[in-house]
Every structure is written in structure tokens, then in C-alpha cells.
Design a protein around this motif. Structure first.
Motif, mmCIF file in Angstrom:
data_model
loop_
_atom_site.group_PDB
_atom_site.id
_atom_site.type_symbol
_atom_site.label_atom_id
_atom_site.label_comp_id
_atom_site.label_asym_id
_atom_site.label_seq_id
_atom_site.Cartn_x
_atom_site.Cartn_y
_atom_site.Cartn_z
ATOM 1 N N MET A 77 9.385 -1.298 -9.149
ATOM 2 C CA MET A 77 8.705 -0.107 -9.661
ATOM 3 C C MET A 77 9.542 0.484 -10.782
ATOM 4 N N MET A 78 8.915 0.676 -11.937
ATOM 5 C CA MET A 78 9.609 1.221 -13.095
ATOM 6 C C MET A 78 8.864 2.451 -13.587
ATOM 7 N N ASN A 79 9.565 3.246 -14.373
ATOM 8 C CA ASN A 79 8.982 4.446 -14.958
ATOM 9 C C ASN A 79 8.266 5.273 -13.887
ATOM 10 N N LEU A 80 8.958 5.515 -12.805
ATOM 11 C CA LEU A 80 8.351 6.219 -11.670
ATOM 12 C C LEU A 80 8.005 7.652 -12.015
ATOM 13 N N ARG A 81 6.924 8.111 -11.400
ATOM 14 C CA ARG A 81 6.399 9.452 -11.626
ATOM 15 C C ARG A 81 6.375 10.204 -10.302
ATOM 16 N N PRO A 82 6.378 11.527 -10.358
ATOM 17 C CA PRO A 82 6.294 12.284 -9.098
ATOM 18 C C PRO A 82 5.083 11.899 -8.259
ATOM 19 N N GLU A 83 3.985 11.545 -8.909
ATOM 20 C CA GLU A 83 2.774 11.179 -8.149
ATOM 21 C C GLU A 83 2.894 9.821 -7.462
ATOM 22 N N ASP A 84 3.973 9.098 -7.706
ATOM 23 C CA ASP A 84 4.233 7.857 -6.976
ATOM 24 C C ASP A 84 4.891 8.127 -5.613
ATOM 25 N N THR A 85 5.249 9.375 -5.379
ATOM 26 C CA THR A 85 5.857 9.730 -4.099
ATOM 27 C C THR A 85 4.892 9.449 -2.949
ATOM 28 N N ALA A 86 5.359 8.673 -1.988
ATOM 29 C CA ALA A 86 4.511 8.276 -0.859
ATOM 30 C C ALA A 86 5.334 7.429 0.105
ATOM 31 N N VAL A 87 4.742 7.153 1.244
ATOM 32 C CA VAL A 87 5.276 6.122 2.126
ATOM 33 C C VAL A 87 4.636 4.804 1.703
ATOM 34 N N TYR A 88 5.464 3.805 1.461
ATOM 35 C CA TYR A 88 4.981 2.507 1.011
ATOM 36 C C TYR A 88 5.002 1.524 2.183
ATOM 37 N N TYR B 58 0.855 -1.176 0.000
ATOM 38 C CA TYR B 58 0.000 0.000 0.000
ATOM 39 C C TYR B 58 0.895 1.230 0.000
ATOM 40 N N ARG B 59 0.310 2.368 -0.319
ATOM 41 C CA ARG B 59 1.055 3.622 -0.207
ATOM 42 C C ARG B 59 0.144 4.720 0.307
ATOM 43 N N GLN B 60 0.785 5.677 0.948
ATOM 44 C CA GLN B 60 0.056 6.822 1.482
ATOM 45 C C GLN B 60 0.843 8.082 1.213
ATOM 46 N N ALA B 61 0.263 8.947 0.407
ATOM 47 C CA ALA B 61 0.863 10.238 0.108
ATOM 48 C C ALA B 61 0.412 11.252 1.155
ATOM 49 N N PRO B 62 1.150 12.345 1.348
ATOM 50 C CA PRO B 62 0.776 13.342 2.354
ATOM 51 C C PRO B 62 -0.634 13.854 2.139
ATOM 52 N N GLY B 63 -1.436 13.808 3.178
ATOM 53 C CA GLY B 63 -2.790 14.332 3.104
ATOM 54 C C GLY B 63 -3.784 13.433 2.398
ATOM 55 N N LYS B 64 -3.351 12.229 2.024
ATOM 56 C CA LYS B 64 -4.249 11.317 1.309
ATOM 57 C C LYS B 64 -4.405 10.004 2.074
ATOM 58 N N GLU B 65 -5.401 9.243 1.669
ATOM 59 C CA GLU B 65 -5.645 7.952 2.298
ATOM 60 C C GLU B 65 -4.628 6.910 1.817
#
Length: 116
Positions: free
Chosen positions: A82-93, A37-44
């Protein structure tokens, strides 16, 4: 109780790759599903991928074709390539395990930052 421990996070540039690992210890018998799972700042917290003991996998559309989950049952380890990473993949995994008795355990999380 199962204790999952993640490793492999870090800083990577957009388009880059990273592999996360999670080793489960403790009462590991009857672990059925292992997941990320992942959780980005301010998101579920959201599901990124899961794999059952038979090897069946699931990915949401947001990562399908870019992320690959795999597991080594002998080592009680699950991986997330994880390949072809995007800025929106930034999160705690977070690593998650689910036993056949429905006991669920979480790791402490590992930070993934995608930035130039």
C-alpha cells in the motif's frame, strides 16, 4: 479448512507506505483466489484487491494505482503493498482465501491506521 494469518498492520502517516502479508495454512490445496478486504468502523467489509492462481488481479477504483497485490504460491502467501496512504484507508484489513470447491476462509484481521 484454510487458516489465513495476517501481519504487517500499524500506524502510518498520510502519504506513507505499508505492506501486509498473509500466510495460509491448513487445507491449502486448491486455493484459487486470495484477496484482501477492509472494514472501516461503522461500514461494510469491502474488497480491496484479489489475485487468482494465475496472477490475474483486480482492484476497485478507490485503491487502483496505489495498492499492489501479489502472491507467492510456493509459500502460500499473499501480500498487499500500500502506497500513498490516505486517512480514508484506515480500517481493519482481512485476508481471504477461496478454494476451487468454493470454501472461503477469513483471517482475524490487522489494523491499519493512517493519521498524522
Amino acid at each position: 479448512q484454510v487458516q489465513p494469518v495476517e501481519s504487517g498492520g500499524g500506524l502510518v502517516q498520510p502519504g506513507g507506505s505499508l505492506r501486509l502479508s498473509c500466510v495460509a495454512s491448513g487445507s491449502i490445496f486448491a486455493i484459487n483466489t486470495m484477496a484482501w478486504y477492509r472494514q472501516a468502523p461503522g461500514k461494510e467489509r469491502v474488497l480491496v484487491a484479489n489475485i487468482n492462481v494465475g496472477g490475474t488481479t483486480y482492484y476497485p477504483d478507490s485503491v487502483k494505482g496505489r495498492f499492489t497485490i501479489s502472491r507467492d504460491n510456493a509459500k502460500n502467501t499473499v501480500y498487499l503493498q500500500m502506497m500513498n496512504l490516505r486517512p480514508e484507508d484506515t480500517a481493519v484489513y482481512y485476508c481471504n482465501t477461496l478454494r476451487t470447491d468454493l470454501q472461503r476462509s477469513w483471517g482475524q484481521g490487522t489494523q491499519v491506521t493512517v493519521s498524522s
